[in-house]
Design a protein around this motif. Sequence first.
Motif, mmCIF file in Angstrom:
data_model
loop_
_atom_site.group_PDB
_atom_site.id
_atom_site.type_symbol
_atom_site.label_atom_id
_atom_site.label_comp_id
_atom_site.label_asym_id
_atom_site.label_seq_id
_atom_site.Cartn_x
_atom_site.Cartn_y
_atom_site.Cartn_z
ATOM 1 N N ALA A 24 0.645 -1.529 0.217
ATOM 2 C CA ALA A 24 -0.470 0.006 -0.070
ATOM 3 C C ALA A 24 0.732 0.930 -0.371
ATOM 4 O O ALA A 24 0.350 2.186 -0.036
ATOM 5 C CB ALA A 24 -0.830 -0.190 1.224
ATOM 6 N N GLN A 25 2.082 1.380 0.777
ATOM 7 C CA GLN A 25 2.711 2.710 0.389
ATOM 8 C C GLN A 25 3.820 2.422 -1.591
ATOM 9 O O GLN A 25 4.055 3.693 -0.712
ATOM 10 C CB GLN A 25 4.072 1.792 1.064
ATOM 11 N N VAL A 26 3.330 1.617 -1.823
ATOM 12 C CA VAL A 26 3.617 1.871 -3.177
ATOM 13 C C VAL A 26 2.744 2.302 -4.055
ATOM 14 O O VAL A 26 1.268 2.014 -4.130
ATOM 15 C CB VAL A 26 4.809 0.782 -4.049
ATOM 16 N N VAL A 27 2.816 3.868 -4.880
ATOM 17 C CA VAL A 27 1.764 4.346 -5.720
ATOM 18 C C VAL A 27 2.678 4.267 -7.335
ATOM 19 O O VAL A 27 3.625 4.653 -6.829
ATOM 20 C CB VAL A 27 0.960 5.807 -5.293
ATOM 21 N N TYR A 28 1.276 5.485 -7.745
ATOM 22 C CA TYR A 28 2.167 5.070 -9.568
ATOM 23 C C TYR A 28 2.017 6.642 -9.719
ATOM 24 O O TYR A 28 0.848 7.234 -9.332
ATOM 25 C CB TYR A 28 1.729 4.119 -9.888
ATOM 26 N N ILE A 29 2.610 7.565 -10.531
ATOM 27 C CA ILE A 29 2.792 8.979 -10.917
ATOM 28 C C ILE A 29 3.523 8.426 -12.348
ATOM 29 O O ILE A 29 3.642 8.091 -13.041
ATOM 30 C CB ILE A 29 3.790 9.666 -10.624
ATOM 31 N N TYR A 36 -1.571 10.682 -8.396
ATOM 32 C CA TYR A 36 -0.546 9.652 -7.620
ATOM 33 C C TYR A 36 -1.834 8.949 -7.576
ATOM 34 O O TYR A 36 -2.747 9.139 -7.222
ATOM 35 C CB TYR A 36 0.336 9.502 -6.876
ATOM 36 N N HIS A 37 -1.243 7.645 -8.440
ATOM 37 C CA HIS A 37 -2.315 6.237 -8.652
ATOM 38 C C HIS A 37 -2.270 5.240 -8.053
ATOM 39 O O HIS A 37 -0.918 4.886 -7.828
ATOM 40 C CB HIS A 37 -2.956 5.985 -9.956
ATOM 41 N N GLU A 38 -3.446 4.551 -8.121
ATOM 42 C CA GLU A 38 -3.158 2.622 -7.810
ATOM 43 C C GLU A 38 -2.831 2.485 -8.818
ATOM 44 O O GLU A 38 -2.845 2.698 -9.927
ATOM 45 C CB GLU A 38 -4.589 2.133 -7.882
ATOM 46 N N GLU A 39 -2.102 1.019 -8.864
ATOM 47 C CA GLU A 39 -1.654 0.578 -10.142
ATOM 48 C C GLU A 39 -2.660 0.352 -10.969
ATOM 49 O O GLU A 39 -1.711 0.078 -13.175
ATOM 50 C CB GLU A 39 -0.933 -0.536 -9.536
ATOM 51 N N THR A 40 -3.938 0.201 -10.648
ATOM 52 C CA THR A 40 -4.805 -0.538 -11.839
ATOM 53 C C THR A 40 -5.702 0.487 -12.708
ATOM 54 O O THR A 40 -6.292 0.790 -12.645
ATOM 55 C CB THR A 40 -6.382 -1.426 -10.679
ATOM 56 N N CYS A 41 -5.455 1.994 -12.046
ATOM 57 C CA CYS A 41 -6.025 3.267 -12.389
ATOM 58 C C CYS A 41 -6.473 3.311 -14.067
ATOM 59 O O CYS A 41 -5.219 2.578 -14.932
ATOM 60 C CB CYS A 41 -5.224 4.166 -11.741
ATOM 61 N N LEU A 44 -3.344 5.357 -16.147
ATOM 62 C CA LEU A 44 -2.295 5.195 -16.131
ATOM 63 C C LEU A 44 -1.873 3.583 -17.173
ATOM 64 O O LEU A 44 -0.587 3.102 -17.817
ATOM 65 C CB LEU A 44 -1.408 4.054 -14.961
ATOM 66 N N SER A 45 -2.739 4.321 -18.441
ATOM 67 C CA SER A 45 -2.346 3.459 -19.815
ATOM 68 C C SER A 45 -1.365 3.732 -20.694
ATOM 69 O O SER A 45 -0.493 2.796 -20.606
ATOM 70 C CB SER A 45 -3.916 3.734 -20.796
ATOM 71 N N HIS A 46 -1.128 4.984 -20.465
ATOM 72 C CA HIS A 46 0.242 5.434 -21.246
ATOM 73 C C HIS A 46 2.103 5.543 -20.669
ATOM 74 O O HIS A 46 2.235 5.640 -20.846
ATOM 75 C CB HIS A 46 0.030 6.780 -21.969
ATOM 76 N N SER A 47 2.237 5.505 -19.605
ATOM 77 C CA SER A 47 2.918 5.710 -18.475
ATOM 78 C C SER A 47 2.253 5.909 -16.676
ATOM 79 O O SER A 47 1.731 5.729 -16.313
ATOM 80 C CB SER A 47 3.930 7.177 -19.061
ATOM 81 N N LYS A 48 3.211 5.170 -16.467
ATOM 82 C CA LYS A 48 3.778 4.643 -14.847
ATOM 83 C C LYS A 48 4.851 4.410 -14.314
ATOM 84 O O LYS A 48 5.521 3.607 -14.853
ATOM 85 C CB LYS A 48 2.924 3.935 -14.726
ATOM 86 N N TYR A 49 5.141 5.633 -13.008
ATOM 87 C CA TYR A 49 6.044 5.207 -12.530
ATOM 88 C C TYR A 49 6.346 4.941 -11.487
ATOM 89 O O TYR A 49 5.376 5.822 -10.288
ATOM 90 C CB TYR A 49 7.060 6.649 -12.236
ATOM 91 N N PRO A 50 6.817 3.624 -10.796
ATOM 92 C CA PRO A 50 6.544 3.313 -9.244
ATOM 93 C C PRO A 50 7.189 4.553 -8.269
ATOM 94 O O PRO A 50 8.199 5.031 -8.312
ATOM 95 C CB PRO A 50 7.083 2.257 -9.351
ATOM 96 N N PRO A 63 -3.860 12.602 -4.495
ATOM 97 C CA PRO A 63 -4.187 11.655 -4.831
ATOM 98 C C PRO A 63 -5.833 11.892 -5.928
ATOM 99 O O PRO A 63 -6.221 12.966 -5.834
ATOM 100 C CB PRO A 63 -5.038 11.373 -3.714
ATOM 101 N N CYS A 64 -5.836 10.588 -7.091
ATOM 102 C CA CYS A 64 -6.194 10.510 -7.770
ATOM 103 C C CYS A 64 -8.001 10.681 -7.333
ATOM 104 O O CYS A 64 -8.181 10.181 -6.646
ATOM 105 C CB CYS A 64 -5.867 9.390 -8.653
ATOM 106 N N LYS A 65 -9.038 11.480 -8.339
ATOM 107 C CA LYS A 65 -10.341 11.184 -7.370
ATOM 108 C C LYS A 65 -10.971 10.032 -8.168
ATOM 109 O O LYS A 65 -12.472 9.526 -7.850
ATOM 110 C CB LYS A 65 -10.615 12.071 -7.603
ATOM 111 N N VAL A 66 -10.587 9.501 -9.086
ATOM 112 C CA VAL A 66 -10.718 8.185 -9.838
ATOM 113 C C VAL A 66 -10.728 6.525 -9.194
ATOM 114 O O VAL A 66 -11.501 5.762 -9.118
ATOM 115 C CB VAL A 66 -10.554 8.190 -11.370
#
Length: 126
Positions: A24-29, A36-41, A44-50, A63-66
């Motif tokens: 839970a401590q790792v998020v993605y940008i 910042y997002h969860e891994e399944t957001c 994050l379809s084009h780029s994601k960095y942990p 935090p992402c609102k979605v």
Amino acid sequence: MKKLIRHLMLLTALTIFIANAADAQVVYITKTGSKYHEETCRYLSHSKYPIALIDAKERGYEPCKVCKPTTTVTQKEVEIDKSKIIDPPRPEKNVVSSQCSAIAKTTGNRCRRMTKNVSGKCWQHE
């Protein structure tokens, strides 16, 4: 025998809880976003960095609102595997777009597209 089974079940549940707390401590940008997002957001379809949640908050990400990722740091002592976390590129603030420097094959004139790419060429001529 029943005590042994109970202890094993308790140990398994505790292991799963600790693993989930560390994950839970790792998020993605994203490369250019400010959230910042969860891994399944879906964003994050084009780029994601942990990135570690603590680091994301220190850099000013929100935090992402979605996907509604976790916003509280539960265990500061949990060491996240640093090999998974890459220092993501920070977007440059003063990027100026310029006209593509390539010559169009069809007209023989300079391309009309604008680009912010450092090579000076648009997406089509790279």
